[in-house]
Design a protein around this motif. Structure first.
Motif, mmCIF file in Angstrom:
data_model
loop_
_atom_site.group_PDB
_atom_site.id
_atom_site.type_symbol
_atom_site.label_atom_id
_atom_site.label_comp_id
_atom_site.label_asym_id
_atom_site.label_seq_id
_atom_site.Cartn_x
_atom_site.Cartn_y
_atom_site.Cartn_z
ATOM 1 N N ILE A 79 0.834 -1.201 0.000
ATOM 2 C CA ILE A 79 0.000 0.000 0.000
ATOM 3 C C ILE A 79 0.874 1.258 0.000
ATOM 4 N N VAL A 80 1.906 1.261 0.819
ATOM 5 C CA VAL A 80 2.808 2.423 0.879
ATOM 6 C C VAL A 80 3.451 2.668 -0.477
ATOM 7 N N ARG A 81 3.860 1.598 -1.146
ATOM 8 C CA ARG A 81 4.491 1.737 -2.461
ATOM 9 C C ARG A 81 3.554 2.320 -3.497
ATOM 10 N N LYS A 82 2.258 2.194 -3.266
ATOM 11 C CA LYS A 82 1.276 2.748 -4.202
ATOM 12 C C LYS A 82 1.013 4.227 -3.950
ATOM 13 N N GLY A 83 1.586 4.783 -2.877
ATOM 14 C CA GLY A 83 1.443 6.212 -2.624
ATOM 15 C C GLY A 83 0.495 6.585 -1.504
ATOM 16 N N ILE A 84 0.217 5.624 -0.603
ATOM 17 C CA ILE A 84 -0.659 5.891 0.540
ATOM 18 C C ILE A 84 0.148 5.740 1.824
ATOM 19 N N ALA A 85 0.198 6.774 2.651
ATOM 20 C CA ALA A 85 0.967 6.721 3.900
ATOM 21 C C ALA A 85 0.083 7.123 5.072
ATOM 22 N N LEU A 86 0.333 6.477 6.206
ATOM 23 C CA LEU A 86 -0.446 6.719 7.420
ATOM 24 C C LEU A 86 0.433 7.286 8.527
ATOM 25 N N ALA A 87 -0.042 8.381 9.144
ATOM 26 C CA ALA A 87 0.546 8.892 10.383
ATOM 27 C C ALA A 87 -0.402 8.459 11.495
ATOM 28 N N PRO A 88 -0.069 7.385 12.228
ATOM 29 C CA PRO A 88 -1.043 6.760 13.128
ATOM 30 C C PRO A 88 -1.252 7.516 14.436
ATOM 31 N N GLU A 89 -2.397 7.252 15.044
ATOM 32 C CA GLU A 89 -2.650 7.749 16.387
ATOM 33 C C GLU A 89 -1.661 7.086 17.342
ATOM 34 N N GLY A 90 -1.120 7.858 18.276
ATOM 35 C CA GLY A 90 -0.164 7.293 19.222
ATOM 36 C C GLY A 90 1.250 7.211 18.677
ATOM 37 N N TRP A 91 1.420 7.648 17.404
ATOM 38 C CA TRP A 91 2.724 7.849 16.770
ATOM 39 C C TRP A 91 3.454 6.558 16.409
ATOM 40 N N HIS A 92 3.522 5.543 17.319
ATOM 41 C CA HIS A 92 4.210 4.275 17.034
ATOM 42 C C HIS A 92 5.647 4.507 16.566
ATOM 43 N N LEU A 93 6.374 5.281 17.332
ATOM 44 C CA LEU A 93 7.771 5.576 17.014
ATOM 45 C C LEU A 93 8.690 4.561 17.667
ATOM 46 N N PHE A 94 9.909 4.487 17.143
ATOM 47 C CA PHE A 94 10.955 3.689 17.784
ATOM 48 C C PHE A 94 11.688 4.620 18.744
ATOM 49 N N THR A 95 11.297 4.556 20.010
ATOM 50 C CA THR A 95 11.710 5.570 20.983
ATOM 51 C C THR A 95 13.198 5.562 21.291
ATOM 52 N N GLN A 96 13.865 4.421 21.089
ATOM 53 C CA GLN A 96 15.303 4.352 21.363
ATOM 54 C C GLN A 96 16.143 4.801 20.172
ATOM 55 N N GLN A 97 15.487 5.004 19.038
ATOM 56 C CA GLN A 97 16.181 5.475 17.841
ATOM 57 C C GLN A 97 16.108 6.998 17.764
ATOM 58 N N THR A 98 17.011 7.594 17.017
ATOM 59 C CA THR A 98 17.009 9.046 16.882
ATOM 60 C C THR A 98 15.875 9.506 15.966
ATOM 61 N N VAL A 99 15.658 10.812 15.980
ATOM 62 C CA VAL A 99 14.663 11.409 15.098
ATOM 63 C C VAL A 99 14.978 11.068 13.644
#
Length: 246
Positions: A79-99
């Motif tokens: 889906i992402v490769r087709k041009g659709i991207a999601l910024a999810p609720e709650g962010w779902h970041l890798f907190t130990q990784q840098t920005v």
């Protein structure tokens, strides 16, 4: 030669979580170049709808057409490769990784890796705070900065349409205002937006068109201005009682 209609069209979408029904009948359309708001209270089905479009949960029934291709239940990476991207609720970041490392994760599906420096600079232009904190761990960021990072990571895949799940949730009013100003700038630059929000008035101020979900169903739709002026919407979803209805 037939012309492919460029839009996102969701028809009678149904999603189950085991025996539980996440959504039972959602239909929405997002035309390219527009801003569409997906409104409803907590538990109305907004997040499930976005997750199904993004390929994070499979659909049980209905269709998700993207430029006239049925993408329902395709995996998220496709889906992402087709041009659709999601910024999810709650962010779902890798907190130990840098920005910056979190932002680079958004380029996983990017076909042309030579685009990465330009995309990174684009994100830093929209969110200069992220540039200041590019070497900082994501877990040390404020809530507003994490929201910026979630949106920035989605932008790194160079999407045609950006799905945003509750971008104002839990943020201070000043940060929310800044976020929506940035979203307006992204739209002005040509990005199509589908924004799921509990904050009805906020979403309708930036949207062209809106859909209201209730218990997993699309129950109302119309232009943003029409819904903003609708007494029923104002009473039920905004908590504003008009004198004429009192």
């Amino acid at each position: 030669m037939s012309i492919v209609s460029k839009h996102l069209l969701v028809e009678h979408l149904e999603v189950h979580y085991g025996d539980l029904v996440g959504i039972s009948d959602v239909s929405i359309e997002v035309k390219m170049g527009s801003v569409v708001a997906l409104l409803g209270s907590n538990g109305s089905g907004k997040t499930t709808t976005l997750n199904a479009i993004a390929g994070l949960v499979p659909s049980s029934r209905g269709s998700i057409q993207w430029h006239e291709e049925n993408i329902a239940s395709q995996p998220a990476y496709a889906i992402v490769r087709k041009g659709i991207a999601l910024a999810p609720e709650g962010w779902h970041l890798f907190t130990q990784q840098t920005v910056e490392q979190n932002l680079m994760l958004g380029t996983t599906s990017l076909a042309d890796k030579k685009r990465i420096p330009d995309l990174l600079e684009r994100v830093f232009t929209y969110f200069p705070r992220l540039k200041e904190r590019r070497r900082q761990r994501a877990g040390t960021l404020s809530g507003g900065e994490r929201q910026m990072l979630a949106v920035g990571r989605a932008l790194m895949s160079e999407p045609q349409i950006l799905l945003l799940d509750e971008p104002s949730l839990g943020l201070a009013p000043a940060i929310v205002e800044t976020m929506y100003e940035t979203l307006s700038e992204l739209h002005a630059a040509g990005l199509t937006l589908l924004i799921a929000e509990q904050s009805v008035q906020l979403a309708l101020e930036v949207a062209d068109y809106a859909y209201v979900l209730q218990t997993g169903r699309t129950v109302l739709q119309g232009t943003a201005q029409a819904l903003l002026d609708d007494p029923q919407v104002r009473q039920i979803y905004m908590g504003i009682a008009d004198t004429a209805l009192a």
